[in-house]
Scaffold this active site. Structure first.
Site, PDB file in Angstrom:
ATOM      1  N   GLN A 269      16.387  15.900  -3.155  1.00 22.45           N
ATOM      2  CA  GLN A 269      15.511  14.735  -3.162  1.00 22.45           C
ATOM      3  C   GLN A 269      14.045  15.093  -2.921  1.00 22.45           C
ATOM      4  O   GLN A 269      13.713  15.838  -2.003  1.00 22.45           O
ATOM      5  CB  GLN A 269      15.992  13.717  -2.117  1.00 22.45           C
ATOM      6  CG  GLN A 269      17.381  13.182  -2.452  1.00 22.45           C
ATOM      7  CD  GLN A 269      17.920  12.187  -1.428  1.00 22.45           C
ATOM      8  OE1 GLN A 269      19.093  12.249  -1.079  1.00 22.45           O
ATOM      9  NE2 GLN A 269      17.097  11.279  -0.946  1.00 22.45           N
TER      10      GLN A 269
ATOM     11  N   THR B  66       0.810  -1.223   0.000  1.00 18.99           N
ATOM     12  CA  THR B  66       0.000   0.000   0.000  1.00 18.99           C
ATOM     13  C   THR B  66       0.842   1.272   0.000  1.00 18.99           C
ATOM     14  O   THR B  66       0.311   2.371  -0.112  1.00 18.99           O
ATOM     15  CB  THR B  66      -0.944   0.028   1.228  1.00 18.99           C
ATOM     16  OG1 THR B  66      -0.157  -0.137   2.411  1.00 18.99           O
ATOM     17  CG2 THR B  66      -1.975  -1.094   1.151  1.00 18.99           C
ATOM     18  N   GLY B  67       2.160   1.136   0.133  1.00 21.40           N
ATOM     19  CA  GLY B  67       3.044   2.309   0.113  1.00 21.40           C
ATOM     20  C   GLY B  67       3.303   2.792  -1.306  1.00 21.40           C
ATOM     21  O   GLY B  67       2.909   2.147  -2.288  1.00 21.40           O
TER      22      GLY B  67
ATOM     23  N   HIS C 112      14.439  12.661  -8.023  1.00 20.25           N
ATOM     24  CA  HIS C 112      15.613  13.134  -7.283  1.00 20.25           C
ATOM     25  C   HIS C 112      16.618  13.714  -8.280  1.00 20.25           C
ATOM     26  O   HIS C 112      16.841  13.144  -9.353  1.00 20.25           O
ATOM     27  CB  HIS C 112      16.291  11.985  -6.533  1.00 20.25           C
ATOM     28  CG  HIS C 112      15.533  11.485  -5.342  1.00 20.25           C
ATOM     29  ND1 HIS C 112      14.363  12.050  -4.887  1.00 20.25           N
ATOM     30  CD2 HIS C 112      15.807  10.440  -4.505  1.00 20.25           C
ATOM     31  CE1 HIS C 112      13.949  11.384  -3.811  1.00 20.25           C
ATOM     32  NE2 HIS C 112      14.801  10.407  -3.560  1.00 20.25           N
TER      33      HIS C 112
ATOM     34  N   SER D  51       8.520  12.312  -2.248  1.00 23.04           N
ATOM     35  CA  SER D  51       8.020  10.942  -2.424  1.00 23.04           C
ATOM     36  C   SER D  51       9.009   9.914  -1.890  1.00 23.04           C
ATOM     37  O   SER D  51       8.623   8.785  -1.585  1.00 23.04           O
ATOM     38  CB  SER D  51       7.707  10.661  -3.896  1.00 23.04           C
ATOM     39  OG  SER D  51       8.837  10.898  -4.703  1.00 23.04           O
ATOM     40  N   GLY D  52      10.273  10.321  -1.743  1.00 29.50           N
ATOM     41  CA  GLY D  52      11.266   9.433  -1.138  1.00 29.50           C
ATOM     42  C   GLY D  52      10.946   9.100   0.302  1.00 29.50           C
ATOM     43  O   GLY D  52      11.377   8.079   0.836  1.00 29.50           O
TER      44      GLY D  52
ATOM     45  N   ASN E  12      12.694   8.613  -8.502  1.00 25.95           N
ATOM     46  CA  ASN E  12      13.149   7.853  -7.327  1.00 25.95           C
ATOM     47  C   ASN E  12      12.243   6.686  -6.972  1.00 25.95           C
ATOM     48  O   ASN E  12      12.676   5.713  -6.356  1.00 25.95           O
ATOM     49  CB  ASN E  12      13.255   8.784  -6.115  1.00 25.95           C
ATOM     50  CG  ASN E  12      11.971   9.551  -5.860  1.00 25.95           C
ATOM     51  OD1 ASN E  12      11.550  10.358  -6.696  1.00 25.95           O
ATOM     52  ND2 ASN E  12      11.331   9.304  -4.736  1.00 25.95           N
TER      53      ASN E  12
ATOM     54  N   ARG F 105      21.474  -4.120   3.191  1.00 20.13           N
ATOM     55  CA  ARG F 105      22.338  -3.620   2.115  1.00 20.13           C
ATOM     56  C   ARG F 105      23.824  -3.862   2.344  1.00 20.13           C
ATOM     57  O   ARG F 105      24.559  -4.159   1.413  1.00 20.13           O
ATOM     58  CB  ARG F 105      22.083  -2.123   1.883  1.00 20.13           C
ATOM     59  CG  ARG F 105      20.759  -1.841   1.210  1.00 20.13           C
ATOM     60  CD  ARG F 105      20.531  -0.354   1.059  1.00 20.13           C
ATOM     61  NE  ARG F 105      19.179  -0.070   0.579  1.00 20.13           N
ATOM     62  CZ  ARG F 105      18.535   1.047   0.828  1.00 20.13           C
ATOM     63  NH1 ARG F 105      19.112   2.012   1.539  1.00 20.13           N
ATOM     64  NH2 ARG F 105      17.312   1.230   0.370  1.00 20.13           N
TER      65      ARG F 105
ATOM     66  N   CYS G  40      17.739   4.947  -3.213  1.00 15.46           N
ATOM     67  CA  CYS G  40      17.315   5.571  -4.482  1.00 15.46           C
ATOM     68  C   CYS G  40      18.365   6.527  -5.042  1.00 15.46           C
ATOM     69  O   CYS G  40      18.635   6.540  -6.244  1.00 15.46           O
ATOM     70  CB  CYS G  40      15.976   6.284  -4.301  1.00 15.46           C
ATOM     71  SG  CYS G  40      15.885   7.300  -2.819  1.00 15.46           S
TER      72      CYS G  40
ATOM     73  N   ARG H 209      -2.776  -1.696   9.262  1.00 11.85           N
ATOM     74  CA  ARG H 209      -3.385  -0.426   8.852  1.00 11.85           C
ATOM     75  C   ARG H 209      -3.747  -0.421   7.364  1.00 11.85           C
ATOM     76  O   ARG H 209      -4.749   0.149   6.959  1.00 11.85           O
ATOM     77  CB  ARG H 209      -2.423   0.729   9.171  1.00 11.85           C
ATOM     78  CG  ARG H 209      -3.067   2.109   9.135  1.00 11.85           C
ATOM     79  CD  ARG H 209      -2.080   3.202   9.485  1.00 11.85           C
ATOM     80  NE  ARG H 209      -1.025   3.305   8.477  1.00 11.85           N
ATOM     81  CZ  ARG H 209       0.268   3.478   8.767  1.00 11.85           C
ATOM     82  NH1 ARG H 209       0.673   3.576  10.001  1.00 11.85           N
ATOM     83  NH2 ARG H 209       1.168   3.553   7.813  1.00 11.85           N
TER      84      ARG H 209
END
Length: 340
Positions: free
Chosen positions: A160, A14-15, A246, A163-164, A319, A102, A133, A42
């Site tokens: 940036q 949902t993100g 970005h 939306s990041g 991004n 990462r 990103c 949620r």
């Protein structure tokens, strides 16, 4: 015997990134068998369409991954930390968009145009990491230059988009702009200061060395992806009042002398890169034109006159797409072509 279709689970569906992952799976006609969309309690119950069919988002649980082949995760680092190993143990290869794995030496950190060969090591933990990103769009441009002239040092300043940070940040910028125009009170809930008509030199938390976590992500991830620990990187990351895309000002110092014209030539042939560099006609990369596009755009290519072997670049990408969802799906495509 290769499968014709693969069962895919999208975590954090949902993100902003999760939504885009579902869209890109459809756009690129990824061979999806069963599709499972998961989120936090949620987000559960949300309806998302895929190939004309409506799916209801479920809650991510420990038993969510049986029979799934590929997991595209973007649910936040703490959630990935918990659930990615569970999914991996169930035989689902997780491509994780969070920062959770990462820098794990047993987890490949992959940008397909740069180090697709690293995907071969996915089996160590059944997890592959998507880089930050800002790092992704930078290394897509830097790697072809590094292969020719060897980059010694990188100085990057980022600009940036909100939306990041996610959907709530997009809404906050929108609400603040409307509040300013309507002379209403400005509310700051996502960011510590007003983001509308402002720039915040503060992305993620500050560390003891004075840099932010976002800045140090760019430092460490660049070295890992480029497979060269000798590259020196310093970053300043800034949040700007832009919705998508970005932008980065990147200064590099190379070992071998390379001209701006040679850089243009190299980058014009680089996979996933588009050169937009005609300043006389006001042609250079812009966030508003990169939004919704898959490519990374580069322009303002010029020699740094303050040092013998320096080049300045202006790099822009969407991004949410190349910086996150598209990169993950590209990894999944290589995974099923070569390894699964």
């Amino acid at each position: 015997m290769k499968k014709e279709k693969y069962n895919v689970v999208v975590g954090g569906a949902t993100g902003a990134v999760g939504n885009e992952m579902v869209s890109i799976l459809e756009e690129r006609n990824f061979p999806v068998g069963e599709l499972k969309l998961l989120a936090s309690p949620r987000g559960a119950g949300t309806k998302i369409e895929f190939k004309g069919k409506e799916y209801t988002v479920g809650v991510m649980k420990e038993d969510s991954f049986e029979g799934m082949d590929i997991g595209l995760f973007s649910p936040g680092a703490s959630v990935s930390q918990k659930f990615a190993p569970i999914a991996a143990k169930a035989g689902c290869v997780v491509i994780d968009n969070t920062s959770a794995f990462r820098m794990d030496p047993d987890v490949p950190l992959v940008v397909p145009e740069v180090n697709a060969h690293a995907i071969a090591n996915y089996y160590k933990k059944n997890i592959i990491s998507n880089p930050n990103c800002s790092t992704i769009q930078m290394v897509v441009v830097l790697k072809p230059i590094h292969d020719v002239a060897r980059i010694k040092r990188v100085v990057v300043s980022t600009y940036q988009s909100v939306s990041g940070t996610g959907k709530r940040a997009i809404k906050e910028l929108e609400n603040q702009v409307l509040a300013i125009y309507n002379q209403q009170e400005i509310k700051c809930e996502v960011y510590p200061h007003q983001i509308a008509f402002n720039c915040l030199p503060h992305i993620d938390v500050f560390l003891e060395n004075g840099y932010t976590k976002e800045e140090m992500k760019m430092v460490h991830e660049t070295k890992k992806i480029m497979e060269d620990d000798s590259i020196r990187v310093t970053a300043t990351t800034v949040r700007v009042p832009v919705f998508y895309g970005h932008s980065e000002s990147v200064n590099i110092e190379t070992e071998k002398k390379i001209t701006a014209e040679e850089v243009r030539e190299i980058l014009s042939k680089a996979p996933g890169v588009v050169v937009v560099d005609d300043p006389k006609n006001a042609q250079y990369p812009l966030a508003i034109y990169a939004a919704g596009k898959d490519e990374t755009f580069v322009g303002r290519i010029r020699e740094d006159e303050s040092i013998p072997n320096g080049i300045n670049l202006w790099i822009v990408a969407d991004n949410i797409r190349k910086g996150a969802a598209l990169n993950a799906v590209q990894i999944a495509e290589i995974l099923i072509q070569k390894y699964l």
